[in-house]
Design a protein around this motif. Structure first.
Motif, PDB file in Angstrom:
ATOM      1  N   GLN A  47       0.821  -1.212   0.000  1.00 32.58           N
ATOM      2  CA  GLN A  47       0.000   0.000   0.000  1.00 32.58           C
ATOM      3  C   GLN A  47       0.855   1.263   0.000  1.00 32.58           C
ATOM      4  O   GLN A  47       0.611   2.175  -0.786  1.00 32.58           O
ATOM      5  N   VAL A  48       1.862   1.315   0.870  1.00 31.12           N
ATOM      6  CA  VAL A  48       2.683   2.538   0.877  1.00 31.12           C
ATOM      7  C   VAL A  48       3.480   2.635  -0.419  1.00 31.12           C
ATOM      8  O   VAL A  48       3.712   3.733  -0.933  1.00 31.12           O
ATOM      9  N   GLY A  49       3.865   1.490  -0.974  1.00 30.78           N
ATOM     10  CA  GLY A  49       4.603   1.492  -2.234  1.00 30.78           C
ATOM     11  C   GLY A  49       3.772   2.084  -3.360  1.00 30.78           C
ATOM     12  O   GLY A  49       4.253   2.915  -4.134  1.00 30.78           O
ATOM     13  N   HIS A  50       2.505   1.679  -3.407  1.00 31.81           N
ATOM     14  CA  HIS A  50       1.634   2.225  -4.456  1.00 31.81           C
ATOM     15  C   HIS A  50       1.339   3.707  -4.204  1.00 31.81           C
ATOM     16  O   HIS A  50       1.447   4.536  -5.110  1.00 31.81           O
ATOM     17  N   GLU A  51       0.959   4.038  -2.982  1.00 35.73           N
ATOM     18  CA  GLU A  51       0.548   5.415  -2.657  1.00 35.73           C
ATOM     19  C   GLU A  51       1.670   6.433  -2.863  1.00 35.73           C
ATOM     20  O   GLU A  51       1.397   7.589  -3.148  1.00 35.73           O
ATOM     21  N   SER A  52       2.904   5.994  -2.684  1.00 40.04           N
ATOM     22  CA  SER A  52       4.039   6.939  -2.758  1.00 40.04           C
ATOM     23  C   SER A  52       4.837   6.786  -4.057  1.00 40.04           C
ATOM     24  O   SER A  52       5.964   7.272  -4.142  1.00 40.04           O
ATOM     25  N   GLY A 116      -2.544  15.944   0.730  1.00 39.30           N
ATOM     26  CA  GLY A 116      -1.996  14.658   1.147  1.00 39.30           C
ATOM     27  C   GLY A 116      -0.480  14.659   1.309  1.00 39.30           C
ATOM     28  O   GLY A 116       0.241  15.105   0.435  1.00 39.30           O
ATOM     29  N   ARG A 117      -0.026  14.188   2.472  1.00 40.63           N
ATOM     30  CA  ARG A 117       1.422  14.037   2.717  1.00 40.63           C
ATOM     31  C   ARG A 117       1.673  12.737   3.472  1.00 40.63           C
ATOM     32  O   ARG A 117       0.800  12.220   4.147  1.00 40.63           O
ATOM     33  N   GLY A 118       2.915  12.265   3.374  1.00 41.73           N
ATOM     34  CA  GLY A 118       3.292  11.016   4.032  1.00 41.73           C
ATOM     35  C   GLY A 118       3.162   9.850   3.063  1.00 41.73           C
ATOM     36  O   GLY A 118       2.743  10.023   1.925  1.00 41.73           O
ATOM     37  N   LEU A 119       3.523   8.655   3.514  1.00 40.99           N
ATOM     38  CA  LEU A 119       3.506   7.494   2.617  1.00 40.99           C
ATOM     39  C   LEU A 119       2.095   6.963   2.368  1.00 40.99           C
ATOM     40  O   LEU A 119       1.849   6.320   1.360  1.00 40.99           O
ATOM     41  N   ILE A 120       1.189   7.178   3.325  1.00 44.22           N
ATOM     42  CA  ILE A 120      -0.238   6.970   3.034  1.00 44.22           C
ATOM     43  C   ILE A 120      -0.798   8.359   3.252  1.00 44.22           C
ATOM     44  O   ILE A 120      -0.831   8.845   4.365  1.00 44.22           O
ATOM     45  N   GLN A 121      -1.193   9.005   2.197  1.00 48.55           N
ATOM     46  CA  GLN A 121      -1.445  10.446   2.239  1.00 48.55           C
ATOM     47  C   GLN A 121      -2.441  10.892   3.323  1.00 48.55           C
ATOM     48  O   GLN A 121      -3.646  10.696   3.179  1.00 48.55           O
ATOM     49  N   VAL A 122      -1.921  11.485   4.395  1.00 46.82           N
ATOM     50  CA  VAL A 122      -2.785  12.120   5.398  1.00 46.82           C
ATOM     51  C   VAL A 122      -3.303  13.407   4.755  1.00 46.82           C
ATOM     52  O   VAL A 122      -2.522  14.221   4.268  1.00 46.82           O
ATOM     53  N   THR A 123      -4.633  13.567   4.721  1.00 46.29           N
ATOM     54  CA  THR A 123      -5.247  14.693   4.011  1.00 46.29           C
ATOM     55  C   THR A 123      -6.301  15.357   4.884  1.00 46.29           C
ATOM     56  O   THR A 123      -7.103  14.676   5.509  1.00 46.29           O
ATOM     57  N   MET A 154       6.110   6.940   9.724  1.00 47.62           N
ATOM     58  CA  MET A 154       5.386   6.786  10.989  1.00 47.62           C
ATOM     59  C   MET A 154       3.911   7.157  10.829  1.00 47.62           C
ATOM     60  O   MET A 154       3.032   6.506  11.396  1.00 47.62           O
ATOM     61  N   SER A 155       3.617   8.190  10.046  1.00 48.53           N
ATOM     62  CA  SER A 155       2.217   8.588   9.852  1.00 48.53           C
ATOM     63  C   SER A 155       1.448   7.492   9.125  1.00 48.53           C
ATOM     64  O   SER A 155       0.276   7.239   9.413  1.00 48.53           O
ATOM     65  N   ALA A 156       2.113   6.809   8.195  1.00 41.64           N
ATOM     66  CA  ALA A 156       1.458   5.721   7.460  1.00 41.64           C
ATOM     67  C   ALA A 156       1.172   4.543   8.383  1.00 41.64           C
ATOM     68  O   ALA A 156       0.086   3.954   8.351  1.00 41.64           O
ATOM     69  N   ALA A 157       2.143   4.207   9.220  1.00 41.31           N
ATOM     70  CA  ALA A 157       1.958   3.083  10.155  1.00 41.31           C
ATOM     71  C   ALA A 157       0.881   3.416  11.198  1.00 41.31           C
ATOM     72  O   ALA A 157       0.074   2.554  11.573  1.00 41.31           O
TER      73      ALA A 157
END
Length: 203
Positions: A47-52, A116-123, A154-157
């Motif tokens: 998931q983080v690989g795709h999102e980032s 959106g920022r971080g490896l899983i975009q916090v928005t 860390m935000s993604a986790a």
């Protein structure tokens, strides 16, 4: 056992030098939020690989064409508004994200500030607040902190753990995980491909 740079590059071959930059940040974040089994780790990296874009993008890319704007946010962009804003990321963010997710109205600039920022975009401002509270950071004043590798990971986790995604990963339910992160199944084929690679490398 923490992941190595070599393993990360086998899973995300397009990450290039970013793999070396992110490997310790990812290992620390995954350890903290119990993303420690091969099944959990593979689903998370997928998931983080795709999102980032394989760790190469930690800020949302809002460089949309008029056509893409209408397709992505049909209720926010009429043909006229879309053609006036195409390829202007700041304008697009402010319209797309105004008056929702804790953001102020259009003129507040919150849409752009809390894109959106971080490896899983916090928005959105309210999500930045929740994430900042959890990680002990003032993300309302300094949203750009989420662009630093350690905080991006860390935000993604944190998001993963807060949304109960470890249990879905244990069940191998990649579709439900994708829906929680994306709201739909955008990019599912890519996520599934990375997941299969990650299971082989980490299993």
């Amino acid at each position: 056992m923490p992941m190595t740079t070599q393993q990360l590059l086998q899973i995300l071959p397009n990450a290039g030098p970013q793999a070396g930059i992110f490997v310790s940040a990812l290992s620390a974040a995954m350890g903290k939020y119990q993303i420690t089994t091969p099944a959990r780790s593979a689903a998370f990296i997928a998931q983080v690989g795709h999102e980032s874009a394989q760790l190469t993008a930690v800020v949302e890319n809002l460089n949309y064409s008029a056509q893409a704007l209408q397709k992505t946010w049909p209720s926010r962009f009429s043909a006229e508004v879309a053609s006036a804003c195409a390829r202007q990321p700041e304008k697009i963010a402010n319209i797309a994200y105004a008056s929702r997710m804790g953001n102020g109205a259009l003129g507040s600039g919150d849409g752009w500030k809390y894109r959106g920022r971080g490896l899983i975009q916090v928005t959105g401002k309210s999500n930045y607040q929740k994430c900042g509270d959890a990680l002990g950071m003032d993300l309302i004043t300094k949203p750009e902190l989420l662009q630093e590798p350690a905080n991006a990971a860390m935000s993604a986790a944190w998001f993963w753990y807060a949304n109960g995604l470890n249990a879905l990963a244990d069940a191998g339910d990649l579709q439900s995980i994708t829906r929680k992160i994306n709201g739909g199944l955008n990019g599912y084929a890519d996520r599934a491909e990375i997941y299969e690679r990650a299971l082989k490398v980490l299993g």
